[in-house]
Scaffold this active site. Structure first.
Site, PDB file in Angstrom:
ATOM      1  N   SER A   1       0.804  -1.230   0.000  1.00 16.23           N
ATOM      2  CA  SER A   1       0.000   0.000   0.000  1.00 16.23           C
ATOM      3  C   SER A   1       0.828   1.268   0.000  1.00 16.23           C
ATOM      4  CB  SER A   1      -0.978   0.011   1.187  1.00 16.23           C
ATOM      5  OG  SER A   1      -1.872  -1.052   1.087  1.00 16.23           O
TER       6      SER A   1
ATOM      7  N   GLU B   1      -8.070   7.868  -4.797  1.00 16.36           N
ATOM      8  CA  GLU B   1      -7.326   6.836  -5.530  1.00 16.36           C
ATOM      9  C   GLU B   1      -8.081   6.395  -6.766  1.00 16.36           C
ATOM     10  OE1 GLU B   1      -5.013   2.633  -4.838  1.00 16.36           O
ATOM     11  OE2 GLU B   1      -4.941   4.256  -3.388  1.00 16.36           O
TER      12      GLU B   1
ATOM     13  N   ASP C   1      -6.785  -0.208   2.729  1.00 16.10           N
ATOM     14  CA  ASP C   1      -5.427   0.327   2.765  1.00 16.10           C
ATOM     15  C   ASP C   1      -5.355   1.658   3.496  1.00 16.10           C
ATOM     16  OD1 ASP C   1      -4.908  -1.899   1.282  1.00 16.10           O
ATOM     17  OD2 ASP C   1      -4.586  -0.837  -0.614  1.00 16.10           O
TER      18      ASP C   1
END
Length: 316
Positions: A91, A125, A137
């Site tokens: 991550s 993201e 994450d």
């Protein structure tokens, strides 16, 4: 005045792909991560000494998402450094997003609750790279606690901490096969899960059960159960979800041969790393033996469950 922020990567002990459909996960923040040294500025101006392609997209996406949440438009100027390997399933992108968000929120005197921030960063993201990832994450990086794993229900967004026996270390071994989730079968697996593919769903259902069983085994320090559960989890990832690789399968086998309490693939698969639970007193020697047996392309990291993202210090 400069301020210093740190966001850890994470290793997922068990509960792979389950966060895509609101299942249970059991990650731990680790003592590798991304550090931001910054000060307020008129605009966002960041640099890094370890550039990876497209990292600026994450910065821009986080800034936009926080603005949508109401953050005042205060910029930062500073530098990013990382101790996380990219493409290893630890991550690194989430740690980058989290540390940027910490800096941007701090200079603007703006705050969000950890899981609210994790949801915002998940959206960032998605916007940055188009990967339909879950919330695990970002949540693990924000909510980590030293010596503990985080059991998170990604549907209900409830969580509890599970102590990891202090005689065990987390050993991460990178296969040398780098992967980017945007270029792998990750999105395809999500579509298959959402469409109700029986074999893919069998993995998720059995994995949810393994998360609960691993948490219980950690609490009572049941080494035999941990080994069996990690083996079963890896086999499910190999046969039902089909996301492991020959290299990852070999590393897991080597880890058990070299004395791991438990070992399995970690992260999104299609390359990346395995995680092994290893007796602390033998962890460094174990890591060296596995790398020697596998080959020079492997890299091993002996790490510990760590605290989550935080401000480290202010510098005048």
């Amino acid at each position: 005045m400069s301020r210093v922020f740190f966001a850890p990567g994470r290793v997922n002990l068990i509960g792979e792909y389950t966060d895509l459909v609101g299942g249970l996960v059991l990650p731990a923040a680790i003592d590798l991560g991304v550090t931001l040294t910054c000060e307020p500025a008129d605009a966002v101006d960041l640099r890094t000494d370890q550039p990876s392609a497209g990292w600026e997209r994450y910065v821009d996406a986080v800034e936009r998402e926080l603005a949508a949440c109401g953050r005042p438009p205060v910029g930062v100027r500073g530098s990013l450094t990382t101790s996380l390997p990219s493409g290893a399933g630890l991550s690194s992108s989430a740690a980058l997003e989290v540390v940027i968000a910490l800096g941007l929120c701090a200079v603007a005197d703006f705050a969000l609750e950890p899981l609210e921030l994790a949801q915002a960063l998940r959206r960032a993201e998605h916007a940055a790279v188009g990967v339909p990832s879950g919330i695990m994450d970002q949540a693990a990086s924000l909510l980590g606690r030293a010596g503990h794993a985080l059991m998170l229900d990604t549907g209900a967004l409830t969580y509890e901490y599970v102590p990891i026996p202090d005689v065990l270390s987390l050993v991460i071994v990178h296969s040398g096969i780098h992967r980017a989730l945007a270029e792998s079968g990750y999105a395809q697996r999500k579509r298959e899960l959402e469409s109700g593919d029986p074999r893919r769903l069998r993995h998720v259902r059995s994995e949810d059960e393994r998360v609960l069983a691993v948490a219980a085994a950690l609490r009572r320090d049941d080494r035999a159960a941990l080994g069996e559960l990690f083996r079963a989890g890896h086999e499910s990832l190999r046969t039902d979800l089909e996301v492991t690789t020959p290299e990852l399968d070999r590393l897991v086998a080597l880890a058990y041969e070299q004395g791991a309490v438990a070992a399995r693939m970690t992260g999104g698969g299609f390359g990346g790393a395995i995680v092994a639970l290893v007796e602390r007193v033998t962890a460094e020697a174990f890591a060296a033996r596995v790398v020697s047996a596998y080959g020079p392309e492997a890299r091993a990291f002996v790490t510990e469950a760590s605290d989550g993202a935080r401000e480290l210090q202010s510098k005048r």
